[in-house]
Design a protein around this motif. Structure first.
Motif, PDB file in Angstrom:
ATOM      1  N   THR A   9      42.593  56.928  29.564  1.00  0.00           N
ATOM      2  CA  THR A   9      42.743  57.229  30.873  1.00  0.00           C
ATOM      3  C   THR A   9      41.358  55.881  31.478  1.00  0.00           C
ATOM      4  OG1 THR A   9      40.174  58.550  30.432  1.00  0.00           O
ATOM      5  CG2 THR A   9      42.377  60.056  30.804  1.00  0.00           C
ATOM      6  N   GLY A  10      40.827  56.089  32.995  1.00  0.00           N
ATOM      7  CA  GLY A  10      40.328  55.281  33.573  1.00  0.00           C
ATOM      8  C   GLY A  10      40.663  54.571  33.858  1.00  0.00           C
ATOM      9  N   PRO A  11      40.725  53.234  34.337  1.00  0.00           N
ATOM     10  CA  PRO A  11      40.931  52.038  35.270  1.00  0.00           C
ATOM     11  C   PRO A  11      42.282  50.792  34.472  1.00  0.00           C
ATOM     12  CG  PRO A  11      38.855  51.725  35.280  1.00  0.00           C
ATOM     13  CD  PRO A  11      38.464  53.087  34.642  1.00  0.00           C
ATOM     14  N   ALA A  44      43.976  52.615  32.310  1.00  0.00           N
ATOM     15  CA  ALA A  44      44.832  53.352  31.786  1.00  0.00           C
ATOM     16  C   ALA A  44      45.962  53.207  31.955  1.00  0.00           C
ATOM     17  CB  ALA A  44      44.618  54.781  32.416  1.00  0.00           C
ATOM     18  N   SER A  45      46.674  51.874  33.044  1.00  0.00           N
ATOM     19  CA  SER A  45      48.594  52.169  32.761  1.00  0.00           C
ATOM     20  C   SER A  45      48.527  50.592  31.411  1.00  0.00           C
ATOM     21  CB  SER A  45      48.129  50.968  33.750  1.00  0.00           C
ATOM     22  OG  SER A  45      47.972  50.009  34.399  1.00  0.00           O
ATOM     23  N   ILE A  72      47.978  53.592  28.387  1.00  0.00           N
ATOM     24  CA  ILE A  72      49.079  54.461  28.016  1.00  0.00           C
ATOM     25  C   ILE A  72      49.929  54.180  27.118  1.00  0.00           C
ATOM     26  CG2 ILE A  72      50.476  56.195  29.318  1.00  0.00           C
ATOM     27  CD1 ILE A  72      48.227  56.793  31.043  1.00  0.00           C
ATOM     28  N   GLY A  84      46.313  45.351  35.668  1.00  0.00           N
ATOM     29  CA  GLY A  84      47.081  46.384  37.312  1.00  0.00           C
ATOM     30  C   GLY A  84      47.533  46.202  38.588  1.00  0.00           C
ATOM     31  N   THR A  85      47.380  47.313  39.160  1.00  0.00           N
ATOM     32  CA  THR A  85      47.474  47.226  40.297  1.00  0.00           C
ATOM     33  C   THR A  85      46.833  45.971  40.974  1.00  0.00           C
ATOM     34  OG1 THR A  85      46.797  49.597  40.888  1.00  0.00           O
ATOM     35  CG2 THR A  85      49.389  49.042  39.972  1.00  0.00           C
ATOM     36  N   ALA A  86      45.241  46.190  40.737  1.00  0.00           N
ATOM     37  CA  ALA A  86      44.829  45.514  41.733  1.00  0.00           C
ATOM     38  C   ALA A  86      44.759  44.524  42.584  1.00  0.00           C
ATOM     39  CB  ALA A  86      43.138  45.583  41.311  1.00  0.00           C
ATOM     40  N   ASN A 100      53.263  44.752  34.332  1.00  0.00           N
ATOM     41  CA  ASN A 100      53.599  46.010  34.034  1.00  0.00           C
ATOM     42  C   ASN A 100      54.382  46.250  35.257  1.00  0.00           C
ATOM     43  OD1 ASN A 100      52.198  47.650  36.725  1.00  0.00           O
ATOM     44  ND2 ASN A 100      50.428  46.995  35.161  1.00  0.00           N
ATOM     45  N   ASP A 130      54.116  49.461  37.821  1.00  0.00           N
ATOM     46  CA  ASP A 130      53.261  50.239  38.808  1.00  0.00           C
ATOM     47  C   ASP A 130      53.094  48.552  39.506  1.00  0.00           C
ATOM     48  OD1 ASP A 130      53.157  52.240  38.202  1.00  0.00           O
ATOM     49  OD2 ASP A 130      52.255  51.944  36.629  1.00  0.00           O
TER      50      ASP A 130
END
Lengths: 343, 397
Positions: free
Chosen positions: B32-34, B36-37, B40, B225-227, B252, B254
């Motif tokens: 979980t948290g920023p 997480a992608s 997981i 991530g996605t940022a 990823n 996302d």
């Protein structure tokens, strides 16, 4: 830095500042009437667009949700149901609240099974809307006449709870939303996203609306009376609890619509609300959390400083923005003479 | 009838395994948290591996138990989890955690207790230099340095003379800034701007304007991530026409979903697993990557895999043979001595083919990857049906 860049930065500053201004207005409104610093306002802002994602067709959002009902609908309906139970002594009101809970779930179900974009847009705002007033009823109303500090502690707790729920409901990643007005319009050499004009329009509308509401309508005047002197207002037959619902309701509505309009310009995620809310709070502090015009000026100042800092020293951007609080708090502490804390 | 037999058989095997104390391995991931992608798929991979290993009779006849703890992308919680795994659960080794800052935080408690750790985070500082404390720490993901080299090589091949950098204002972004600037300097590419942004930012216009005012041939965005979609989108909106590079932190699905048309043409260095089906058949880890992806997708759905789960898979690919060798030399009841032997065996890893490359460790190299096998250049392209996909541009072998 030449003039072109300055113009670009100014456009960016206005866009960010407008959002902070809307949040600052909502924060000042809630604080003036209820003495609650509504820390979770940022979460309410991102809840609405994230809920909207569930109502978008798969090819727009890039997700396969198969008609899942967003968690915010359950939260909203659940809070309304608890509110109904708490108010069971007034069967009519309890009935209306239960009806509202069912309506929220109904809207969510309908939205998740495919509606036109504009209808889904409205559904998302309506589904998130009850969370605001219900938060007041469930968490702040039981602690009536508590100190500002107690309210603040409750509000911070709520912020963490809603942020955690946001993660559970929407996952860790960001989402992409379609703009209502796609494309850009050039002002001289500065292109501005058309969607941003909707944000400006809504900000002007909200400011004008609040101004008229507080100066022209009896209800608005009653709210102001509550804000100025709670005891006196109560003696005149104004119900401070009801004033609380109304102020929370207006704040949630402002935050929700602002979030919906802003979302296509950013990529909303559960964690983004807090910083937006915090900067709105800084803006509100500039006006001592009582003055609406000063809050708007403060918001534009925060937006401008942020833009400038992100150009000049991007690594320290947020530090610079929050350092702005120090001189202002110092200045205000020199100016303020009254002894803090009421009752 | 057949089903019942299989059930009985499985039960019998389970009982047989259960007679011996399980080999406890601690796993810390950011589920979980920023982050997480990233976390997981790592956790999912460990779940698959645990089932698979025990179904096939465990390690050296003993069942394996992964004790998985979520650190919520938070350093403090990762350190607490490490202490708990070591002291309360008495684990033999730890795999994790997902993020660089938290992995750095785990070094001290692990080294104090003498427990080998295989980190799943990118930064070189987790395992380098191998000092008294880092003796105990290993990792599987490619470092920024190893991934900077292919970026710079690709930039040179594309005729880039000047480049700008914009990255996270945390350990990930700083690590990339350092690695990229060093690699670019060596290759004769001038870095004309180095900016930072936060994961939570809703606008990066200021930083992008500064970059545009320097007019670079290429921009590298250092985020995960996605940022990192936001700076790329702002670049596009402001009419930037040069090459845009991202790091393997965005490899990823996302990223493609959120990025949409704005990220078409993005180049990034990635572990070969990302484009396993496009690799030449001579590529050493093609088969391993393929079989891992098939297992993962069979369980979690087609298109669900990302490169991050591969790091967890590789950690186990290294740990498992090391465990087998260590079990021959030392009893697990003598915990401190066993952990020490296990550490030596991990360090002795040679030629383990993982999903991301071929691992050959040494006392001075606790990662053991060479960028030639561990990195390929990938581009985001619009495939048939308008779906975005990863396309292999070049390998470096």
């Amino acid at each position: 830095m030449d003039w072109t860049i300055a113009a670009f930065l100014a456009a960016d500053a206005v866009q960010n500042g407008t959002i902070y201004a809307l949040l600052a207005l909502a924060l000042v409104l809630v604080f003036a009437v209820t003495r609650v610093i509504l820390v979770p306002i940022g979460e309410l802002l991102v809840f609405a667009p994230l809920t909207y994602v569930f109502f978008l067709p798969g090819e727009v959002s890039g997700l396969q949700l198969q008609g899942a009902i967003p968690g915010t609908a359950w939260l909203s309906a659940g809070m309304l149901a608890v509110w109904a139970v708490l108010d069971r002594a007034a069967p009519r009101r309890a009935g209306v609240l239960l009806g509202g809970a069912l309506a929220v779930l109904g809207l969510a179900w309908w939205g998740a099974h495919g509606v036109p974009l504009w209808l889904g847009w409205i559904f998302a705002v309506l589904i998130v809307f009850p969370i605001g007033p219900a938060s007041y009823r469930l968490f702040f109303e039981p602690a009536r006449n508590a100190s500002v500090l107690t309210y603040l502690i409750i509000a911070v707790g709520l912020h963490f709870a809603y942020q955690g729920l946001g993660l559970v409901f929407f996952g860790p990643e960001q989402y992409r939303l379609p703009p209502i007005l796609p494309g850009q319009t050039a002002f001289g050499s500065v292109p501005i996203n058309n969607q941003a004009f909707l944000v400006y329009g809504f900000a002007l509308f909200a400011m004008l609306g609040l101004y008229l509401f507080f100066t022209r309508s009896l209800y608005g005047k009653a709210l102001r009376a509550c804000a100025v002197n709670r005891l006196g207002a109560r003696l005149l037959g104004i119900n401070p609890a009801q004033a609380g619902y109304v102020s929370f309701g207006i704040a949630t509505l402002i935050a929700g619509v602002a979030g919906m309009l802003l979302a296509p310009l950013i990529q909303p995620a559960y964690f983004q609300g807090f910083l937006l809310g915090l900067k709105g709070f800084v803006a509100g502090i500039l006006g001592g959390l009582i003055s609406y015009p000063l809050a708007v000026v403060g918001a534009l100042a925060v937006g401008g400083l942020e833009s400038w800092a992100s150009f000049q020293a991007s690594a320290f951007k947020d530090a610079i923005v929050f350092t702005l609080l120090l001189p202002i708090l110092f200045w205000r502490s020199l100016r303020s003479r009254e002894v803090e804390e009421e009752e | 009838m057949k089903r019942a037999l299989i059930g009985l058989l499985a039960l019998g095997m389970g009982l047989g395994l259960a007679q011996q104390a399980p080999l406890k391995i601690g796993v810390v991931v950011s589920a979980t948290g920023p982050a997480a992608s990233l976390g997981i798929p790592e956790r999912n991979t460990m779940v698959i591996l645990e089932e698979q290993v025990n179904r096939r009779g465990g390690v050296a006849g003993r069942p394996v138990q992964f004790i998985v703890i979520d650190d919520a992308s938070d350093t403090t919680q990762a350190v607490r989890a490490t202490r708990k795994l070591i002291q309360e659960d008495g684990v033999l080794a730890i795999i994790g955690t997902t993020t660089t800052p938290a992995s750095l935080g785990m070094i001290d408690p692990a080294a104090e207790a003498g427990v080998p750790v295989i980190s799943l985070a990118a930064n070189l500082e987790i395992v380098y230099p191998v000092d008294e404390k880092r003796r105990w720490i290993f990792k599987t993901p490619q470092t920024e340095q190893q991934m900077s080299t292919p970026i710079v090589q690709d930039m040179k091949a594309s005729g880039v003379k000047t480049a700008a950098y914009i990255g996270f204002n945390d350990a990930y972004g700083e690590g990339w800034a350092k690695a990229f600037e060093a690699a670019a300097k060596e290759a004769g590419i001038t870095v004309v701007a180095s900016e930072r942004f936060a994961r939570t930012d809703t606008s990066v216009t200021g930083q992008i304007l500064r970059i545009l005012s320097r007019n670079p041939d290429a921009v590298l965005i250092g985020g995960s991530g996605t940022a990192p979609v936001l700076p790329q989108r702002t670049l596009k909106e402001r009419g930037y026409k040069g090459l845009i590079y991202q790091t393997h932190g965005v490899a990823n699905p996302d990223f493609l979903r959120v990025g949409g048309d704005n990220v078409i043409g993005t180049r990034l260095p990635a572990g070969p697993i990302l484009v396993f089906d496009q690799l030449p058949s001579s590529f050493p880890n093609k088969n391993v990557a393929q079989s891992y992806v098939q297992q993962y997708e069979a369980r979690y759905g087609i298109g669900s895999y990302s490169t991050f789960g591969g790091h967890a898979y590789d950690a186990w690919a290294i740990l498992r043979p090391a465990l087998e060798r260590a079990l021959k030399k030392e009893q697990t009841s003598n915990l401190a001595a066993f952990r020490k032997v296990l550490r030596d065996e991990i360090e002795a890893t040679k030629g383990v083919v993982g999903t991301h490359g071929v691992f050959t460790m040494s006392p001075t190299d606790h990662l053991g990857l060479k960028f030639q096998e561990a990195a390929v250049m990938v581009e985001v392209v619009k495939g048939e049906g308008g779906k975005l996909d990863w396309k292999l541009v070049r390998t470096f072998r």
